[in-house]
Design an enzyme around this catalytic site. Structure first.
Site, PDB file in Angstrom:
ATOM      1  N   ASP A 159       0.849  -1.187   0.000  1.00  0.00           N
ATOM      2  CA  ASP A 159       0.000   0.000   0.000  1.00  0.00           C
ATOM      3  C   ASP A 159       0.895   1.252   0.000  1.00  0.00           C
ATOM      4  O   ASP A 159       1.828   1.334  -0.785  1.00  0.00           O
ATOM      5  CB  ASP A 159      -0.977  -0.036   1.182  1.00  0.00           C
ATOM      6  CG  ASP A 159      -2.082   0.998   1.079  1.00  0.00           C
ATOM      7  OD1 ASP A 159      -3.108   0.720   0.434  1.00  0.00           O
ATOM      8  OD2 ASP A 159      -1.922   2.103   1.628  1.00  0.00           O
ATOM      9  N   HIS A 185      -4.623  -7.470  -0.358  1.00  0.00           N
ATOM     10  CA  HIS A 185      -3.960  -6.175  -0.233  1.00  0.00           C
ATOM     11  C   HIS A 185      -3.136  -6.051   1.034  1.00  0.00           C
ATOM     12  O   HIS A 185      -2.046  -5.494   1.017  1.00  0.00           O
ATOM     13  CB  HIS A 185      -5.015  -5.076  -0.290  1.00  0.00           C
ATOM     14  CG  HIS A 185      -4.447  -3.705  -0.341  1.00  0.00           C
ATOM     15  ND1 HIS A 185      -3.758  -3.217  -1.436  1.00  0.00           N
ATOM     16  CD2 HIS A 185      -4.431  -2.710   0.579  1.00  0.00           C
ATOM     17  CE1 HIS A 185      -3.369  -1.971  -1.196  1.00  0.00           C
ATOM     18  NE2 HIS A 185      -3.765  -1.644   0.012  1.00  0.00           N
ATOM     19  N   TYR A 217      -2.793  11.398   1.077  1.00  0.00           N
ATOM     20  CA  TYR A 217      -3.315  11.336  -0.285  1.00  0.00           C
ATOM     21  C   TYR A 217      -3.274  12.718  -0.941  1.00  0.00           C
ATOM     22  O   TYR A 217      -3.002  12.843  -2.139  1.00  0.00           O
ATOM     23  CB  TYR A 217      -4.748  10.798  -0.277  1.00  0.00           C
ATOM     24  CG  TYR A 217      -4.837   9.314  -0.018  1.00  0.00           C
ATOM     25  CD1 TYR A 217      -4.950   8.413  -1.073  1.00  0.00           C
ATOM     26  CD2 TYR A 217      -4.821   8.809   1.277  1.00  0.00           C
ATOM     27  CE1 TYR A 217      -5.038   7.047  -0.840  1.00  0.00           C
ATOM     28  CE2 TYR A 217      -4.910   7.450   1.520  1.00  0.00           C
ATOM     29  CZ  TYR A 217      -5.015   6.576   0.457  1.00  0.00           C
ATOM     30  OH  TYR A 217      -5.093   5.223   0.686  1.00  0.00           O
TER      31      TYR A 217
END
Length: 396
Positions: free
Chosen positions: A184, A374, A322
């Site tokens: 990630d 993930h 982000y």
């Protein structure tokens, strides 16, 4: 291997939240106002009402944060200031002095808790089916704005700056040769560590490889036609990517308006529902866990992580990464040092070897696994451990 004598810059850390904060959390869970039930019988509208209600019931009535707190406090934890910000990290040295130092980086909506199941097998391999020559010294930091690390109060803490901070952390700990691993956000940061190429970093391992060719990534994001000469394996990867890119609205929101997510600091259940919908396979795992099925994640795994975010009030500060990011998540970054790649089937995409070989020209290990998703270290710790061991074996 000696540790940097500047020990005054490294302070011991203990997790200790007062009972009042846990009581306040339970009160907010109990006061949740619920939406109507979804109008479909599957996960296409997101986390189902029955799942989030069961999560809240368990969180309120059965879950015990103190168990997680005790697990963390049984590990050596520290704080050190880097570039003006306190960085929290776990530092477990193997009893095997010749062990290879590795820095493991978590992602979102994960945390250092993703790595707890792999610490002992990596540090003490002989007790977990490995050899002494498989041993690692482990450094597991909390990213800025996450967990117990400091929260940036000014712009600039993107993944590239974090990569530089990790190199400084390893240097401060006295490691003159080490490797890095991540998934990630941790995969992006690990790739960028390799691009920055501090001389002490001799190799990386990733379970979310940045291997998508730039032209294919651009075509998928824009909806333009893909190249016609793709192999079947590459076309399958493109189909996975197209699906993933269609369902990453959480990243678009955090990347453009993280402060709008103020509700995450006010509603633990609202925060939990958003975090549970990271990717469809992970959401399915969480749903199955709260339906009482034995899957890769337990109910306590999920709620340990969500409670950590709540108690540290980091759901919004973590989202800002982000907004800070200027790099493509899955496209190539220009890594030129030795790299190992593990391609899990339920990752955002299962990277084809053809792409991986181009993205990582000094590829030292590639394995295409038949299960795992993930959050590989969290969901499939045994497979993850073997991949890390095999991935770095040639660098010892």
């Amino acid at each position: 291997m000696s540790v940097n004598p500047e020990v005054s810059a490294i302070r011991p850390f203990t997790v200790a939240f007062p009972d009042a904060e846990l009581e306040a959390l339970r009160a907010r869970i109990a006061a949740t106002r619920w939406p109507d039930k979804e109008t479909v019988d599957d996960l296409t509208q997101g986390v189902q009402l029955a799942t989030i209600k069961e999560l809240a019931r368990y969180w309120l009535a059965e879950y015990d944060w103190r168990k997680c707190e005790a697990t963390l406090n049984a590990l050596p934890q520290f704080l050190t200031e880097i570039d003006g910000l306190d960085i929290h990290f776990i530092h477990v040295r193997s009893k095997h002095e010749a062990a290879m130092p590795v820095i493991l980086t978590h992602g979102w909506p994960g945390s250092i808790l993703e790595m707890l199941k792999v610490i002992e097998p990596l540090a003490d391999p002989m007790a977990h089916g490995g050899k002494a020559t498989d041993a690692f010294h482990l450094v597991i930091p909390s990213m800025p704005g996450h967990g117990f690390s400091g929260k940036p109060t000014a712009v600039g803490w993107g993944p590239g700056r974090i990569a530089g901070a990790w190199a400084e952390l390893m240097n401060r700990l006295g490691y003159r040769e080490y490797v890095a691993q991540g998934g990630d956000w941790g995969a992006v940061i690990t790739d960028l560590m390799a691009v920055q190429a501090p001389p002490e970093l001799i190799g990386i391992h990733t379970n979310m490889p940045g291997a998508v060719p730039q032209d294919i990534d651009a075509a998928l994001l824009s909806g333009n036609p893909l190249p016609e000469d793709l192999s079947d394996e590459e076309r399958r990867a493109c189909a996975q990517l197209a699906f993933s890119y269609k369902h990453i609205y959480y990243a678009l929101l955090m990347g453009s308006r993280p402060q709008t997510l103020t509700g995450f600091a006010d509603s633990p259940v609202g925060m939990a529902a958003f975090m549970a919908d990271h990717d469809v396979p992970s959401m399915a795992l969480i749903s199955e866990a709260f339906a009482g099925k034995a899957v890769g994640l337990t109910r306590d795994d999920v709620l340990d992580n969500m409670t950590l975010y709540w108690l540290t009030n980091t759901a919004v500060s973590a989202s800002r990464l982000y907004w800070e990011n200027k790099f493509a998540f899955l496209a190539t970054k220009g890594v030129t040092i030795p790299a190992a790649v593990s391609a899990f089937p339920d990752e955002l995409y299962q990277a084809p070897r053809s792409w991986v070989e181009r993205a990582y020209p000094k590829l030292i290990h590639y394995n295409k696994l038949d299960k795992g998703g993930h959050f590989a270290a969290w969901e499939q710790p045994e497979l993850f451990v073997e991949e890390v061991r095999a991935g770095f074996r040639s660098l010892r």
